[in-house]
Design an enzyme around this catalytic site. Structure first.
Site, PDB file in Angstrom:
ATOM      1  N   ASP A 196       0.862  -1.178   0.000  1.00  0.00           N
ATOM      2  CA  ASP A 196       0.000   0.000   0.000  1.00  0.00           C
ATOM      3  C   ASP A 196       0.900   1.230   0.000  1.00  0.00           C
ATOM      4  OD1 ASP A 196      -1.939   1.912   0.315  1.00  0.00           O
ATOM      5  OD2 ASP A 196      -2.870   1.005   2.085  1.00  0.00           O
ATOM      6  N   ASP A 208      -3.050   2.349  -6.032  1.00  0.00           N
ATOM      7  CA  ASP A 208      -1.956   2.435  -5.069  1.00  0.00           C
ATOM      8  C   ASP A 208      -1.851   1.221  -4.147  1.00  0.00           C
ATOM      9  OD1 ASP A 208      -4.274   2.901  -3.667  1.00  0.00           O
ATOM     10  OD2 ASP A 208      -3.527   4.642  -2.569  1.00  0.00           O
ATOM     11  N   GLU A 209      -2.522   0.116  -4.494  1.00  0.00           N
ATOM     12  CA  GLU A 209      -2.445  -1.103  -3.702  1.00  0.00           C
ATOM     13  C   GLU A 209      -2.329  -2.314  -4.623  1.00  0.00           C
ATOM     14  OE1 GLU A 209      -4.994  -1.519  -0.004  1.00  0.00           O
ATOM     15  OE2 GLU A 209      -6.107   0.045  -1.066  1.00  0.00           O
TER      16      GLU A 209
END
Length: 396
Positions: free
Chosen positions: A9, A105-106
């Site tokens: 993350d 973003d993960e």
């Protein structure tokens, strides 16, 4: 041997990317999503300095302004975050080919077969973290466990810039003391309902009789809650398939009626879509113009092309044909969007007619993409589509 799943993350991703682009923003309460006067906007990302004042993602900008009036407010930089995400995915591919992007973003990675290449899990995670920090100048947090759910919770527990590995068999003990609201999927309403029952922790949730949970959450919801509370979850990593469509849209700071202002913004969105197409090795055969008017009525106008394309010039030509349909409803415009569908893999087949012209545009696109890959999307603009700064599109 149980699988080992790594969850990564990125820390305050949009805000971190902006701070990397402009180091003067480091250490400041940065709020990305809109300027102070963007009353319709919401927070997309907030630096950890801003979070100390209670600013959170999806919060209205007006509320963030009240909580952190001295914060640095800025609009999203269109295209920049997607490019950074793609570069980060390339780094992840140096650790394992088994990657499932969960969002921009993960990501979840199956590192079971890769651990021995690095020595152990922590060294593998350190390889990823160091490579991202060196290349992008931003930090990330990594959790490792036997399944995606526990790995995500582990990452959440050690943010920012942390690493936490949960040993096989220790999942339930790790989760037990945590607040029930930290289980993925347990939102504010479910958390409140459980706490009203006296269920404050995940460990306590694991002991609640299933019939009791069924009365509140239904059969499927109860079963899912109990499995999660016991540390059980999916360990399947499914790589992304070819997308069904690519789209970009933007909401104007105020409703507009002048299509001389609106059209360049639409063309800019088309540029982003075309660039995304080429980055994925795709072509589109259907172009759709989305228009939301001031009364919130939304209309879509579409054109099917004779041949699939990934060229800006073809997509813009189709949009020019659609503009009169959108303008026919003489109303102010709140939002516009460009949607490309009927996607296929780009076979680089030139048309029988206008071959020389198409080859020219292919070369132009390749040159532009190369420059953008090095300097960022906004390094190159197609002359006609330069929007004025007031109405420049924001990420949506």
């Amino acid at each position: 041997m149980s699988k080992r799943i790594l969850h990564i993350d990125m820390d305050a991703f949009f805000a971190s990317v902006e701070s990397a682009r402009d180091p003067s923003l480091r250490g400041k309460p940065l709020i990305v999503g809109g300027n102070l006067d963007d009353l319709r906007s919401v927070v997309s990302s907030a630096s950890y300095e801003a979070r100390r004042y209670g600013v959170r993602s999806a919060m209205p900008i007006a509320q963030a302004k009240r909580l952190c009036p001295h914060g640095v407010f800025m609009r999203c930089s269109r295209g920049v975050y997607g490019e950074a995400s793609r570069r980060i995915q390339e780094i992840l591919e140096t650790a394992t080919p088994h990657i499932q992007m969960a969002s921009i973003d993960e990501a979840n990675l199956d590192i079971t077969g890769s651990i021995h290449l690095f020595g152990d899990e922590e060294k593998l995670a350190r390889h990823i973290k160091n490579a991202i920090l060196e290349q992008e100048r931003i930090t990330c947090t990594i959790g490792v466990a036997s399944n995606k759910m526990v790995a995500k919770v582990a990452a959440n527990e050690c943010k920012p810039d942390g690493f936490l590995s949960i040993a096989p068999g220790a999942e339930r003990d790790f989760l037990a003391p945590l607040s029930v609201g930290k289980l993925p999927g347990v939102g504010p309403h479910a958390k409140e309902a459980l706490e009203n029952m006296g269920v404050m922790t995940i460990g306590r949730l694991a002991t609640v009789p299933e019939p009791t949970l069924k009365r509140m959450f239904g059969e499927q919801g109860a079963a899912s809650l109990l499995r999660a509370a016991c540390g059980m979850g999916s360990d399947e990593i499914t790589p992304q398939d070819q997308p069904k469509s690519i789209s970009r849209e933007t909401t104007f700071p105020e409703d507009l009626s002048d299509w001389r202002v609106i059209e360049p913004v639409v063309f800019r969105l088309a540029e982003h879509c075309a660039y995304a197409l080429r980055s994925e090795g795709l072509e589109a055969k259907r172009v759709t113009l989305k228009t939301r008017y001031a009364d919130f009525q939304t209309k879509s106008f579409a054109k099917t092309l004779s041949d699939p394309t990934a060229l800006d010039v073809d997509i813009m030509a189709a949009l020019r044909e659609l503009f009169p349909k959108a303008q026919a409803r003489r109303a102010r415009v709140r939002l516009v969007g460009v949607h490309l569908s009927a996607l296929s893999w780009n076979q680089h087949q030139m048309r029988l007619f206008n071959r020389e012209k198409m080859e020219k545009w292919e070369r132009v696109s390749q040159t532009v993409d190369t420059v953008r890959g090095k300097l960022g999307f906004d390094a190159v603009h197609v002359g006609r589509v330069l929007p004025d700064s007031k109405h420049a599109p924001k990420d949506k």
